[in-house]
Design a protein around this motif. Structure first.
Motif, short mmCIF file in Angstrom:
data_model
loop_
_atom_site.label_atom_id
_atom_site.label_comp_id
_atom_site.label_asym_id
_atom_site.label_seq_id
_atom_site.Cartn_x
_atom_site.Cartn_y
_atom_site.Cartn_z
N VAL A 1 0.83 -1.21 0.00
CA VAL A 1 0.00 0.00 0.00
C VAL A 1 0.86 1.27 0.00
N ALA A 2 2.18 1.11 -0.01
CA ALA A 2 3.07 2.27 0.06
C ALA A 2 3.21 2.94 -1.30
N LYS A 3 3.27 4.25 -1.30
CA LYS A 3 3.52 5.01 -2.53
C LYS A 3 4.99 4.94 -2.90
N HIS A 4 5.85 4.97 -1.87
CA HIS A 4 7.29 4.89 -2.10
C HIS A 4 7.90 3.92 -1.09
N VAL A 5 8.82 3.07 -1.56
CA VAL A 5 9.45 2.05 -0.72
C VAL A 5 10.96 2.23 -0.80
N LEU A 6 11.60 2.39 0.37
CA LEU A 6 13.05 2.56 0.45
C LEU A 6 13.62 1.42 1.28
N PRO A 7 14.15 0.36 0.62
CA PRO A 7 14.67 -0.79 1.36
C PRO A 7 16.13 -0.63 1.75
N ALA A 8 16.49 -1.20 2.89
CA ALA A 8 17.87 -1.19 3.36
C ALA A 8 18.26 -2.60 3.78
N HIS A 9 19.55 -2.90 3.70
CA HIS A 9 20.04 -4.22 4.11
C HIS A 9 20.35 -4.20 5.60
N VAL A 10 20.02 -5.29 6.28
CA VAL A 10 20.02 -5.27 7.75
C VAL A 10 20.77 -6.42 8.42
N VAL A 11 21.24 -7.41 7.66
CA VAL A 11 21.79 -8.63 8.27
C VAL A 11 23.20 -8.40 8.80
N VAL A 12 23.42 -8.75 10.05
CA VAL A 12 24.74 -8.69 10.68
C VAL A 12 24.90 -9.93 11.57
N PRO A 13 26.12 -10.23 12.01
CA PRO A 13 26.31 -11.39 12.90
C PRO A 13 25.82 -11.10 14.32
N SER A 14 24.53 -11.08 14.46
CA SER A 14 23.88 -10.80 15.74
C SER A 14 22.50 -11.43 15.72
N VAL A 15 21.91 -11.62 16.89
CA VAL A 15 20.55 -12.15 16.92
C VAL A 15 19.53 -11.09 16.52
N TRP A 16 19.96 -9.82 16.45
CA TRP A 16 19.08 -8.75 15.98
C TRP A 16 19.63 -8.15 14.69
N ASP A 17 18.74 -7.59 13.90
CA ASP A 17 19.15 -6.93 12.67
C ASP A 17 19.72 -5.55 12.97
N SER A 18 20.49 -5.04 12.02
CA SER A 18 21.14 -3.74 12.17
C SER A 18 20.30 -2.64 11.53
N SER A 19 20.26 -1.49 12.18
CA SER A 19 19.56 -0.33 11.63
C SER A 19 20.53 0.68 11.02
N ALA A 20 21.81 0.31 10.88
CA ALA A 20 22.81 1.27 10.41
C ALA A 20 22.49 1.79 9.02
N ALA A 21 22.15 0.90 8.10
CA ALA A 21 21.85 1.35 6.73
C ALA A 21 20.54 2.14 6.69
N LEU A 22 19.56 1.72 7.50
CA LEU A 22 18.32 2.49 7.60
C LEU A 22 18.59 3.90 8.09
N MET A 23 19.47 4.02 9.08
CA MET A 23 19.82 5.34 9.61
C MET A 23 20.49 6.18 8.53
N ALA A 24 21.35 5.56 7.74
CA ALA A 24 22.02 6.31 6.67
C ALA A 24 21.02 6.83 5.65
N VAL A 25 20.05 6.00 5.28
CA VAL A 25 19.02 6.44 4.34
C VAL A 25 18.19 7.56 4.98
N ALA A 26 17.87 7.43 6.27
CA ALA A 26 17.11 8.47 6.96
C ALA A 26 17.87 9.79 6.94
#
Length: 281
Positions: free
Chosen positions: A227-252
């Motif tokens: 339902v989104a008008k615009h979609v901005l995907p970021a890569h999130v996989v790191v060696p951790s049990v949680w995903d990384s927000s670093a690339a999302l932060m860069a896009v932000a």
């Protein structure tokens, strides 16, 4: 075929310029219902896109897959990755011996490089244009771990333009806010795996009311992408049990910079006014 951590959607966007008009119709159909549209038969996929089954196969071939079956296997693997719980992620990398900091740094750097290489420039520019428009009320929110990114962006954007609002609290309170949401409103939503059903419900209802949704998500694409008008995907996989927000932060942060550039003198005037207010405090 997709390489590294690139998703099928990443490869699809990169290949759009090499596709015929009918192949692009099939590609846009897949992106509109990703990845489920690609799990149907070629005949049904083609019918839904308004193209022939051979056109679907040619589109798949341009993505580098040797067969439709291999293409579907990749989509199924992405579905499994979407739903992966924390305990299945990153345990090998966290297990002893190796230089975890070096591995994490390398993964985060690769995420940033993949994100920026695959981010559609036209999509980024269109999203920034929406976020910069002072006539359009802007609402920001995110999921359990991504809501701080929404807060970070809101803190910057409210300095640059008026009518910037945070949606916080319980989902029931979000629905109350929808009463004032209409065709001029923009929702900027952060949602990565495991995707939030509450955010999806909000996005669907906001879209029904005519609002424009800008989605920041991971490489597998939140269901909100439908339902989104615009979609901005970021890569999130790191060696951790949680995903990384670093690339999302860069896009932000890149979006904030783009809003500054688009607002121009108006942004500088607001920044100057804020400095005067701080001097008076």
């Amino acid at each position: 075929m997709t390489s590294g951590t690139a998703s099928v959607a990443d490869s699809l966007r990169r290949a759009l310029d090499r596709m015929t008009p009918n192949e692009r119709r099939a590609a846009h159909r897949l992106l509109a219902d990703y990845p489920l549209a690609g799990l149907d038969t070629t005949a049904r996929f083609g019918e839904a896109a308004g193209v022939s089954a051979p056109t679907v196969l040619r589109m798949v071939a341009k993505l580098g897959f040797p067969s439709y079956g291999a293409f579907q296997d990749a989509l199924k693997a992405e579905l499994a990755a979407r739903a992966a719980p924390p305990l299945t992620k990153g345990l090998a990398g966290a297990a002893a011996g190796d230089d975890l900091l070096a591995a994490f740094t390398a993964a985060a750097a690769a995420n940033l490089a993949e994100t920026m290489a695959n981010l559609p420039r036209a999509e980024f520019a269109a999203a920034a244009h929406l976020l910069a428009d002072p006539r359009r009320p802007l609402h920001l929110l995110g999921g359990r771990f991504t809501d701080p990114l929404a807060e970070y962006m809101a803190a910057h954007l409210r300095v640059l333009r008026p009518q910037v609002r945070r949606m916080t609290g319980q989902p029931e309170a979000w629905r109350d806010r929808l009463l004032d949401v209409g065709r001029r409103d923009v929702l900027l939503i952060f949602d990565i795996r495991r995707y939030s059903r509450d955010l999806l419900a909000l996005a669907e209802r906001a879209a029904e009311r005519g609002a424009s949704i800008v989605l920041m998500t991971d490489q597998w694409l939140s269901p909100i992408s439908k339902v989104a008008k615009h979609v901005l995907p970021a890569h999130v996989v790191v060696p951790s049990v949680w995903d990384s927000s670093a690339a999302l932060m860069a896009v932000a942060e890149a979006l904030v910079a783009a809003v500054v550039a688009e607002r121009g003198e108006a942004a500088r005037d607001r920044l100057a006014a804020l400095e005067r207010l701080r001097g008076e405090a």
